[in-house]
Design an enzyme around this catalytic site. Structure first.
Site, PDB file in Angstrom:
ATOM      1  N   ARG A 189      24.161 102.414  27.197  1.00 29.18           N
ATOM      2  CA  ARG A 189      23.583 103.213  28.152  1.00 29.18           C
ATOM      3  C   ARG A 189      24.565 104.304  28.388  1.00 29.18           C
ATOM      4  O   ARG A 189      24.279 105.637  28.752  1.00 29.18           O
ATOM      5  CB  ARG A 189      22.874 102.596  29.221  1.00 29.18           C
ATOM      6  CG  ARG A 189      21.803 102.039  28.637  1.00 29.18           C
ATOM      7  CD  ARG A 189      21.133 101.028  29.927  1.00 29.18           C
ATOM      8  NE  ARG A 189      20.916 101.483  30.886  1.00 29.18           N
ATOM      9  CZ  ARG A 189      20.581 101.256  32.420  1.00 29.18           C
ATOM     10  NH1 ARG A 189      20.457  99.740  32.103  1.00 29.18           N
ATOM     11  NH2 ARG A 189      20.423 101.711  33.341  1.00 29.18           N
ATOM     12  N   TYR A 199      21.653  98.658  18.370  1.00 33.03           N
ATOM     13  CA  TYR A 199      20.836  99.186  19.575  1.00 33.03           C
ATOM     14  C   TYR A 199      20.344 100.356  19.018  1.00 33.03           C
ATOM     15  O   TYR A 199      20.854 101.105  18.259  1.00 33.03           O
ATOM     16  CB  TYR A 199      21.578  99.202  20.738  1.00 33.03           C
ATOM     17  CG  TYR A 199      22.007  98.064  21.618  1.00 33.03           C
ATOM     18  CD1 TYR A 199      21.070  97.571  22.573  1.00 33.03           C
ATOM     19  CD2 TYR A 199      23.150  97.504  21.335  1.00 33.03           C
ATOM     20  CE1 TYR A 199      21.533  96.219  23.028  1.00 33.03           C
ATOM     21  CE2 TYR A 199      23.700  96.196  22.036  1.00 33.03           C
ATOM     22  CZ  TYR A 199      22.572  95.673  23.096  1.00 33.03           C
ATOM     23  OH  TYR A 199      23.046  94.445  23.588  1.00 33.03           O
ATOM     24  N   ASP A 245      19.066  94.229  30.448  1.00 33.48           N
ATOM     25  CA  ASP A 245      18.512  94.550  31.690  1.00 33.48           C
ATOM     26  C   ASP A 245      17.015  94.837  31.950  1.00 33.48           C
ATOM     27  O   ASP A 245      16.347  94.928  30.913  1.00 33.48           O
ATOM     28  CB  ASP A 245      19.465  95.823  32.325  1.00 33.48           C
ATOM     29  CG  ASP A 245      20.876  95.465  32.657  1.00 33.48           C
ATOM     30  OD1 ASP A 245      21.169  94.181  32.920  1.00 33.48           O
ATOM     31  OD2 ASP A 245      21.694  96.418  32.554  1.00 33.48           O
ATOM     32  N   ARG A 292      22.189  89.003  27.416  1.00 30.90           N
ATOM     33  CA  ARG A 292      21.257  89.720  28.345  1.00 30.90           C
ATOM     34  C   ARG A 292      20.477  90.837  27.827  1.00 30.90           C
ATOM     35  O   ARG A 292      21.440  91.575  27.490  1.00 30.90           O
ATOM     36  CB  ARG A 292      21.614  89.492  29.781  1.00 30.90           C
ATOM     37  CG  ARG A 292      22.387  88.441  30.085  1.00 30.90           C
ATOM     38  CD  ARG A 292      23.003  88.724  31.536  1.00 30.90           C
ATOM     39  NE  ARG A 292      24.040  87.507  31.827  1.00 30.90           N
ATOM     40  CZ  ARG A 292      24.880  87.772  32.766  1.00 30.90           C
ATOM     41  NH1 ARG A 292      24.495  88.795  33.909  1.00 30.90           N
ATOM     42  NH2 ARG A 292      25.629  86.755  33.259  1.00 30.90           N
TER      43      ARG A 292
END
Lengths: 247, 247
Positions: free
Chosen positions: A199, A111, A53, A51
């Protein structure tokens, strides 16, 4: 039945995330709606590499699904792109073996996290990079601190508390910081990432770069396995899922 | 009273253009709302260098207004940016002479027009560059055709029919075409532009670049002073007002 693998890109700004949630506009919902139309109302379930966010972007998310339609791959891609909303694009469609699995077969991911360090953020970047109001961090300090993260560790300290995953050992292969004009880009790749891990790492390194945290604290932090020892979770809209690696 | 000149940037995607229109979200409306709040409900009228249409962007639009508030310029800028929506940013505030006029004093302007010639447009560019579905034009042909446009001409053929301007003579100082990756950028500067002039020039040069129109037709087209001789008006969201020149 044929199994297809699709590489998709989406602008996360107007989505409540990837996964279907009642009453919300999500990436999965939009793609499954189009597939249902293409399959005369029959539901076609898609499976993603993982997933993302709300407000998180993707330039290389990967999904798989099964289809009875015998359309050439390029036409499949075109048909999807014609019907999908413009904030999702199918960049590539490939036929794969029947046992390919977009989530279970992941070998790694990369990422990107972007901070916009200009004094006044351009209105064109407001959804795509985190504004720092002109604050420019000490990137050398961040790079030094990042060395403690690279490697195989139990990353519990960088994992959001509300997670059901038990094994929190992951390998971070690379973590780089580079200026692109006034934007600072962090790229991180590894064999897997815990919930909010990128994050929280971004937020922690930012605190190092702005003098709020010692470079030397990183090793202890990781050893503590305690989320409360790490920094704040950096905002969602600076994050991009860039690539998913398979065999 | 003090006259202030402000340089503003806006993402045109969610605006019905610059100028106030009943019932529409416009750039002027949003700025005047914030100024009214700063002036305890008193209306403060702003004057821009010129209008921009719905979905057209600006990185260097210029406005002026008069204010009785004796706040330092940097604080004025901050106060505006704190209250303005994030798709408008005030990049600079300067105090100017009482007779400075953002529209009448314009000596020239520079615009940019962007085509995205990649096969599949990134979802991140959908509001910011015109997609061509992989069509890549002959830029040399476009550059050659552009030579007929540079100089002092009656540009009636490149002016939208519904205009009240009588004198249609303008000077185009420069017109350049450059690749930025898979995006083709046209920059054009001149002493003034008629309504839709940049978009009609962009649309006409695109037709030259894709073989639908002869290079040699440009001189005749300009001489005809006839809008119907020129090409289609290129889409609004590829256009940026980049700079306004004053003395």
């Amino acid at each position: 039945m044929v199994r297809l693998k699709a590489t998709i890109s989406y602008d996360g700004a107007a989505f409540a995330g990837y996964q279907v949630q009642p009453g919300e506009r999500t990436v999965q919902l939009e793609i499954e709606k189009v597939l249902a139309t293409m399959h005369k109302g029959n539901q076609v379930k898609i499976t993603a590499s993982g997933r993302t966010d709300a407000r998180v972007h993707a330039t290389g998310q990967v999904i798989h699904f099964d289809t009875p339609l015998s359309i050439p791959r390029e036409k499949y891609q075109k048909a999807l792109n014609v019907q999908l909303p413009r904030d999702i694009r199918v960049m590539k469609v490939e036929q794969v073996k029947d046992n390919f699995h977009a989530r279970y077969d992941v070998l790694g991911k990369r990422y990107r996290y972007i901070w916009d360090c200009s004094m006044i953020q351009s209105p064109f970047r407001r959804h795509y990079a985190v504004e720092t109001n002109g604050v420019k961090p000490n990137v050398e300090a961040m790079q030094e601190a990042a060395q403690a993260i690279i490697g195989k560790h139990d990353f519990s300290c960088f994992c959001a508390a509300n997670t059901s995953v038990i094994d929190k050992v992951r390998i971070v292969n690379a973590l780089e910081l580079n200026w692109h004009g006034e934007e600072l880009h962090m790229t991180i790749s590894g064999n897997g990432f815990l919930y909010n891990m990128v994050r929280i790492i971004a937020g922690t390194l930012w605190e190092v770069g702005t003098g709020k945290r010692e470079i030397s604290s990183l090793s202890q932090m990781i050893a503590s396995k305690d989320r409360s020892q790490a920094g704040k979770t950096a905002p969602a809209h600076g994050l991009y899922l860039e690539q998913v690696f398979y065999e």
